[in-house]
Design an enzyme around this catalytic site. Structure first.
Site, PDB file in Angstrom:
ATOM      1  N   ARG A 166      18.029   7.371   4.812  1.00 59.38           N
ATOM      2  CA  ARG A 166      18.376   7.802   3.452  1.00 59.38           C
ATOM      3  C   ARG A 166      19.283   9.040   3.468  1.00 59.38           C
ATOM      4  NH1 ARG A 166      15.941   3.659   2.915  1.00 59.38           N
ATOM      5  NH2 ARG A 166      14.615   3.053   1.161  1.00 59.38           N
ATOM      6  N   SER A 238      11.754   4.162  -4.841  1.00 58.00           N
ATOM      7  CA  SER A 238      10.911   5.120  -4.106  1.00 58.00           C
ATOM      8  C   SER A 238      11.262   6.536  -4.553  1.00 58.00           C
ATOM      9  CB  SER A 238      11.175   5.044  -2.612  1.00 58.00           C
ATOM     10  OG  SER A 238      10.930   3.750  -2.138  1.00 58.00           O
ATOM     11  N   GLU A 334      13.227  11.610  -2.481  1.00 63.03           N
ATOM     12  CA  GLU A 334      14.512  11.048  -2.068  1.00 63.03           C
ATOM     13  C   GLU A 334      15.425  10.944  -3.294  1.00 63.03           C
ATOM     14  OE1 GLU A 334      15.823   7.407  -1.038  1.00 63.03           O
ATOM     15  OE2 GLU A 334      14.337   6.163  -2.026  1.00 63.03           O
TER      16      GLU A 334
HETATM   17  N1  EPU Z   1       1.121   1.127   1.183  1.00 62.09           N
HETATM   18  C1  EPU Z   1      -0.110   1.552   0.743  1.00 62.09           C
HETATM   19  N2  EPU Z   1      -0.422   1.326  -0.551  1.00 62.09           N
HETATM   20  C2  EPU Z   1       0.403   0.673  -1.405  1.00 62.09           C
HETATM   21  C3  EPU Z   1       1.657   0.231  -0.951  1.00 62.09           C
HETATM   22  C4  EPU Z   1       2.002   0.479   0.352  1.00 62.09           C
HETATM   23  O1  EPU Z   1      -0.887   2.137   1.491  1.00 62.09           O
HETATM   24  O2  EPU Z   1       0.020   0.498  -2.565  1.00 62.09           O
HETATM   25  C5  EPU Z   1       1.452   1.333   2.607  1.00 62.09           C
HETATM   26  C6  EPU Z   1       1.166   0.055   3.393  1.00 62.09           C
HETATM   27  O3  EPU Z   1       0.642   0.428   4.624  1.00 62.09           O
HETATM   28  C7  EPU Z   1       2.543  -0.534   3.589  1.00 62.09           C
HETATM   29  C8  EPU Z   1       3.375   0.723   3.710  1.00 62.09           C
HETATM   30  O4  EPU Z   1       2.813   1.633   2.767  1.00 62.09           O
HETATM   31  O5  EPU Z   1       2.619  -1.306   4.751  1.00 62.09           O
HETATM   32  C9  EPU Z   1       4.835   0.512   3.442  1.00 62.09           C
HETATM   33  O6  EPU Z   1       5.012  -0.028   2.144  1.00 62.09           O
HETATM   34  P1  EPU Z   1       6.316  -0.867   1.803  1.00 62.09           P
HETATM   35  O7  EPU Z   1       6.527  -1.914   2.812  1.00 62.09           O
HETATM   36  O8  EPU Z   1       6.231  -1.272   0.380  1.00 62.09           O
HETATM   37  O9  EPU Z   1       7.524   0.136   2.034  1.00 62.09           O
HETATM   38  P2  EPU Z   1       7.701   1.702   1.812  1.00 62.09           P
HETATM   39  O10 EPU Z   1       7.744   2.371   3.132  1.00 62.09           O
HETATM   40  O11 EPU Z   1       6.746   2.215   0.814  1.00 62.09           O
HETATM   41  C10 EPU Z   1      10.319   1.645   2.076  1.00 62.09           C
HETATM   42  C11 EPU Z   1      11.522   2.040   1.295  1.00 62.09           C
HETATM   43  C12 EPU Z   1      11.792   1.034   0.178  1.00 62.09           C
HETATM   44  C13 EPU Z   1      12.014  -0.330   0.810  1.00 62.09           C
HETATM   45  C14 EPU Z   1      10.767  -0.703   1.636  1.00 62.09           C
HETATM   46  C15 EPU Z   1      10.931  -1.977   2.422  1.00 62.09           C
HETATM   47  C16 EPU Z   1      11.623   4.462   1.486  1.00 62.09           C
HETATM   48  C17 EPU Z   1      11.503   5.768   0.783  1.00 62.09           C
HETATM   49  N3  EPU Z   1      11.360   3.380   0.746  1.00 62.09           N
HETATM   50  O12 EPU Z   1       9.195   1.726   1.200  1.00 62.09           O
HETATM   51  O13 EPU Z   1      12.977   1.421  -0.480  1.00 62.09           O
HETATM   52  O14 EPU Z   1      12.242  -1.317  -0.183  1.00 62.09           O
HETATM   53  O15 EPU Z   1      10.486   0.342   2.607  1.00 62.09           O
HETATM   54  O16 EPU Z   1      11.787  -1.766   3.479  1.00 62.09           O
HETATM   55  O17 EPU Z   1      11.956   4.414   2.671  1.00 62.09           O
HETATM   56  C18 EPU Z   1      13.842   2.700  -2.328  1.00 62.09           C
HETATM   57  O18 EPU Z   1      14.390   3.426  -1.492  1.00 62.09           O
HETATM   58  O19 EPU Z   1      13.946   2.909  -3.548  1.00 62.09           O
HETATM   59  C19 EPU Z   1      13.009   1.595  -1.865  1.00 62.09           C
HETATM   60  C20 EPU Z   1      12.327   0.832  -2.702  1.00 62.09           C
END
Ligand code: EPU
Length: 338
Positions: A166, A238, A334
């Site tokens: 990012r 996010s 972010e």
């Molecule tokens: N999780 C929880 N509770 C929840 C949801 C998620 O504990 O309610 C934990 C789970 O362990 C899950 C982990 O968080 O495996 C990761 O969640 P997710 O796969 O939804 O991804 P994220 O790390 O929260 C990032 C990006 C997203 C992108 C997704 C998929 C950032 C800041 N965000 O989210 O990007 O779509 O990965 O690659 O890196 C954005 O930047 O606006 C965005 C949506």
């Protein structure tokens, strides 16, 4: 072709959080030459400038006393194909997902994992948008820009954009200095797939080579199940970055929570999902004024009920404090505060 100017412009349609704020002036342009002319004009009156794309990664904290610029440079140009690689040059004002849809339709690989991310092509190269194992920096060849201070055009090679998680040179050392006018992407005419992300693994297990369109469809299904649609519920995706912490910090947490999700970054560092940290602090679905922590994905703050910028800023601060108190980890927005 035209430069269009508006005064006291309502920015509600230009920020996905739906904040009710105004810009003293709002100017759109259709070509690079028009942008250069507009910049010369603004330099004379010395007003602050903010350039926005789809407004999907920012939080307006108040009215903007200056000029908000928005690109209407819209083209998709197919350049020379070199073996399996195809260069596609795209105007900054093209809606990001319109570009992804077009590439998937033609079965060009590269952008399909980034489907359905709100925003425009110019901003994608600044934010280094990323999802499901792909960051846009990895498919960018060149970024065409105009320098705000001089009106001179400059082309950055991807290696000079300092792409990181990012992050890019345009968010750091050169913040507020250049406006992106077009981006040249390197796509593949043969399958080059990234299917490591949890729910995408299912495609790999089907024993066929998925088309770009199949991957795009799967990504859209995942996003729709987790992320709010900006038209229905204001948000900026996010709100926080996932923190990268020293391995010892992770190991401490893992002693108390054996199931802590994590990704190894390198030998010394581990990334922990901020969504998990926030959920452990009990914030999922909680509200503060008109703002809320999204119940399906706590990394996202939403405008639930006519939230003011203060509601969102306070909620973000409270969430950050809780995570720090419980885990001694700082999480950082972010989203850009304006
Ligand atoms: N999780 C929880 N509770 C929840 C949801 C998620 O504990 O309610 C934990 C789970 O362990 C899950 C982990 O968080 O495996 C990761 O969640 P997710 O796969 O939804 O991804 P994220 O790390 O929260 C990032 C990006 C997203 C992108 C997704 C998929 C950032 C800041 N965000 O989210 O990007 O779509 O990965 O690659 O890196 C954005 O930047 O606006 C965005 C949506």
């Amino acid at each position: 072709m035209a430069i269009v100017r508006y005064n006291q412009y309502d920015l509600r349609k230009h920020n996905t959080f739906g904040m009710d704020v105004k810009a003293e002036q709002f100017i759109t342009y259709d070509t690079v030459d028009e942008l250069i002319a507009v910049l010369a004009e603004i330099r004379q009156n010395g007003k602050p400038i903010l350039h926005i794309g789809g407004g999907s990664n920012l939080l307006f904290t108040k009215n903007f006393e200056g000029v908000v610029l928005h690109s209407n440079i819209k083209f998709i140009e197919y350049n020379i194909q070199d073996g399996e690689e195809l260069k596609v040059r795209v105007g900054s004002g093209i809606v990001w997902d319109d570009f992804c849809a077009e590439m998937a339709r033609k079965n060009y690989y590269g952008s399909e994992n980034l489907s359905y991310i709100p925003g425009e092509v110019g901003a994608s190269a600044v934010q280094n948008i990323g999802a499901y194992g792909v960051e846009v920096g990895s498919i960018i060849q060149e970024v065409e820009t105009v320098e705000i201070a001089t009106g001179c055009q400059r082309v950055f090679q991807a290696k000079d954009c300092a792409y990181g998680y990012r992050d890019s040179v345009f968010k750091n050392r050169l913040l507020g200095k250049y406006i992106v006018t077009a981006v040249v992407f390197r796509l593949s005419t043969v399958p080059k797939v990234h299917l490591d992300y949890g729910q995408l693994k299912e495609l790999r297990e089907q024993n066929i080579v998925p088309s770009a369109q199949m991957i795009r469809d799967a990504v859209i299904t995942i996003r729709k199940s987790k992320l709010p649609e900006p038209e229905e519920l204001g948000s900026a995706g996010s709100f926080f970055k996932n923190p990268v912490v020293p391995k010892v910090v992770y190991e401490d947490i893992a002693q108390a929570y054996s199931n802590v999700p994590h990704y190894i970054v390198d030998e010394e560092n581990v990334k922990i999902p901020a969504a998990w940290l926030i959920e452990q602090c009990g914030w999922k679905g909680k509200t503060h004024g008109g703002a809320a922590v999204y119940e399906k994905q706590p990394l996202i703050l939403v405008n639930k009920n006519q939230a003011t910028p203060t509601d969102i800023i306070e909620l973000a601060d409270l969430v950050q404090q809780s995570v720090f108190e419980k885990f001694h980890i700082h999480i950082y927005p972010e989203v850009n505060y304006i």
